[in-house]
Design a protein around this motif. Sequence first.
Motif, mmCIF file in Angstrom:
data_model
loop_
_atom_site.group_PDB
_atom_site.id
_atom_site.type_symbol
_atom_site.label_atom_id
_atom_site.label_comp_id
_atom_site.label_asym_id
_atom_site.label_seq_id
_atom_site.Cartn_x
_atom_site.Cartn_y
_atom_site.Cartn_z
ATOM 1 N N TYR A 249 89.532 67.692 52.759
ATOM 2 C CA TYR A 249 89.072 68.085 51.422
ATOM 3 C C TYR A 249 90.073 69.068 50.821
ATOM 4 O O TYR A 249 90.647 69.893 51.526
ATOM 5 C CB TYR A 249 87.684 68.721 51.490
ATOM 6 C CG TYR A 249 86.593 67.735 51.803
ATOM 7 C CD1 TYR A 249 85.897 67.088 50.784
ATOM 8 C CD2 TYR A 249 86.263 67.432 53.122
ATOM 9 C CE1 TYR A 249 84.898 66.170 51.077
ATOM 10 C CE2 TYR A 249 85.265 66.510 53.421
ATOM 11 C CZ TYR A 249 84.586 65.889 52.391
ATOM 12 O OH TYR A 249 83.611 64.980 52.680
ATOM 13 N N LYS A 250 90.277 68.963 49.516
ATOM 14 C CA LYS A 250 91.297 69.765 48.857
ATOM 15 C C LYS A 250 90.722 70.472 47.630
ATOM 16 O O LYS A 250 89.652 70.115 47.128
ATOM 17 C CB LYS A 250 92.476 68.885 48.437
ATOM 18 C CG LYS A 250 93.157 68.179 49.617
ATOM 19 C CD LYS A 250 94.338 67.364 49.149
ATOM 20 C CE LYS A 250 94.982 66.620 50.305
ATOM 21 N NZ LYS A 250 95.437 67.504 51.383
ATOM 22 N N LEU A 251 91.475 71.458 47.152
ATOM 23 C CA LEU A 251 91.101 72.165 45.929
ATOM 24 C C LEU A 251 91.487 71.384 44.682
ATOM 25 O O LEU A 251 91.074 71.724 43.583
ATOM 26 C CB LEU A 251 91.774 73.533 45.875
ATOM 27 C CG LEU A 251 91.133 74.654 46.701
ATOM 28 C CD1 LEU A 251 92.044 75.866 46.719
ATOM 29 C CD2 LEU A 251 89.778 75.019 46.157
ATOM 30 N N TYR A 252 92.284 70.328 44.882
ATOM 31 C CA TYR A 252 92.760 69.575 43.724
ATOM 32 C C TYR A 252 92.722 68.090 43.992
ATOM 33 O O TYR A 252 93.096 67.630 45.062
ATOM 34 C CB TYR A 252 94.187 69.997 43.370
ATOM 35 C CG TYR A 252 94.786 69.179 42.242
ATOM 36 C CD1 TYR A 252 94.341 69.378 40.928
ATOM 37 C CD2 TYR A 252 95.748 68.225 42.473
ATOM 38 C CE1 TYR A 252 94.874 68.642 39.879
ATOM 39 C CE2 TYR A 252 96.294 67.477 41.437
ATOM 40 C CZ TYR A 252 95.847 67.683 40.142
ATOM 41 O OH TYR A 252 96.351 66.952 39.114
ATOM 42 N N ASP A 253 92.238 67.351 43.032
ATOM 43 C CA ASP A 253 92.239 65.893 43.082
ATOM 44 C C ASP A 253 92.773 65.407 41.745
ATOM 45 O O ASP A 253 92.158 65.623 40.697
ATOM 46 C CB ASP A 253 90.805 65.379 43.310
ATOM 47 C CG ASP A 253 90.712 63.870 43.214
ATOM 48 O OD1 ASP A 253 91.765 63.221 43.096
ATOM 49 O OD2 ASP A 253 89.591 63.351 43.259
ATOM 50 N N SER A 254 93.944 64.779 41.752
ATOM 51 C CA SER A 254 94.592 64.387 40.501
ATOM 52 C C SER A 254 93.711 63.445 39.674
ATOM 53 O O SER A 254 93.812 63.406 38.445
ATOM 54 C CB SER A 254 95.938 63.721 40.790
ATOM 55 O OG SER A 254 95.750 62.567 41.609
ATOM 56 N N LYS A 255 92.823 62.695 40.325
ATOM 57 C CA LYS A 255 91.935 61.784 39.605
ATOM 58 C C LYS A 255 90.922 62.547 38.757
ATOM 59 O O LYS A 255 90.334 61.973 37.832
ATOM 60 C CB LYS A 255 91.215 60.874 40.585
ATOM 61 C CG LYS A 255 92.117 59.924 41.353
ATOM 62 C CD LYS A 255 91.301 59.067 42.313
ATOM 63 C CE LYS A 255 92.202 58.130 43.097
ATOM 64 N NZ LYS A 255 91.440 57.299 44.075
ATOM 65 N N SER A 256 90.711 63.818 39.076
ATOM 66 C CA SER A 256 89.700 64.615 38.378
ATOM 67 C C SER A 256 90.290 65.445 37.240
ATOM 68 O O SER A 256 89.546 66.164 36.574
ATOM 69 C CB SER A 256 88.996 65.554 39.373
ATOM 70 O OG SER A 256 88.407 64.814 40.419
ATOM 71 N N LYS A 257 91.589 65.336 37.018
ATOM 72 C CA LYS A 257 92.200 66.106 35.930
ATOM 73 C C LYS A 257 91.763 65.538 34.591
ATOM 74 O O LYS A 257 91.809 64.324 34.382
ATOM 75 C CB LYS A 257 93.726 66.062 36.035
ATOM 76 C CG LYS A 257 94.432 66.924 34.984
ATOM 77 C CD LYS A 257 95.929 66.932 35.191
ATOM 78 C CE LYS A 257 96.638 67.711 34.089
ATOM 79 N NZ LYS A 257 96.232 69.115 34.043
ATOM 80 N N PRO A 258 91.286 66.385 33.671
ATOM 81 C CA PRO A 258 90.851 65.893 32.352
ATOM 82 C C PRO A 258 91.966 65.126 31.625
ATOM 83 O O PRO A 258 93.139 65.394 31.821
ATOM 84 C CB PRO A 258 90.487 67.167 31.606
ATOM 85 C CG PRO A 258 90.193 68.168 32.666
ATOM 86 C CD PRO A 258 91.126 67.839 33.795
#
Length: 209
Positions: free
Chosen positions: A200-209
Amino acid sequence: MTTVLIILTIILLPVLYNMLVPLKPPRLDGYFKSGQTFSSKMEGVTQTIIKQVGDKVYSEVTLAPGSAGPPEHLHISFDESATITKGTLTVKLNNEVIEMSAGSRISFPKEQYHTFSNNTNSEVVITCDQDSDYIPVSFVYSLAQFYPLLDSSSKLNMVHLLFKASMFGDLFDSYVVDAPVNAQKTIKMILRPYARVLGYKLYDSKSKP
């Protein structure tokens, strides 16, 4: 004895790793741009970024007709305020439920349980239109990362949410009404080392607005 040592090693290694290699907080300077959107079908909510000024984010929240909105929750470190610019919003604050129409101001003080929903057949819009109506960028960032998990059809949805929440820690300053705040903080602290090991990560590029 050997079996016990192996089990203890498996349990403690992630904890040691978490201590020796601390998480780096995400760099959020200028992260959000005007016009970006992110949404949750489950909550029926779409957030549109108005602007980011330093660590403050101003947005417009649109609730679809009949949307449930977020679960009842509180924040520890910030207040929420905004203006209802369209429709009629159902607001719950400390167990008191009221209907508020366009032109009304909503205010949710920190450490007070609250939620809101749209019980009408028309769209509701809430706008951060005053200087005091900002939300911390860390919380808005967290929401953008969480919304895809909320809408996931996975049977392990709740497990994924717990592990993801543990990664964010206090960045995701939201605590649901169903359990004591300190208990929720403790659970996140315990799960964080294992969440990291599980990828699990603090960032998921798929979730960037």
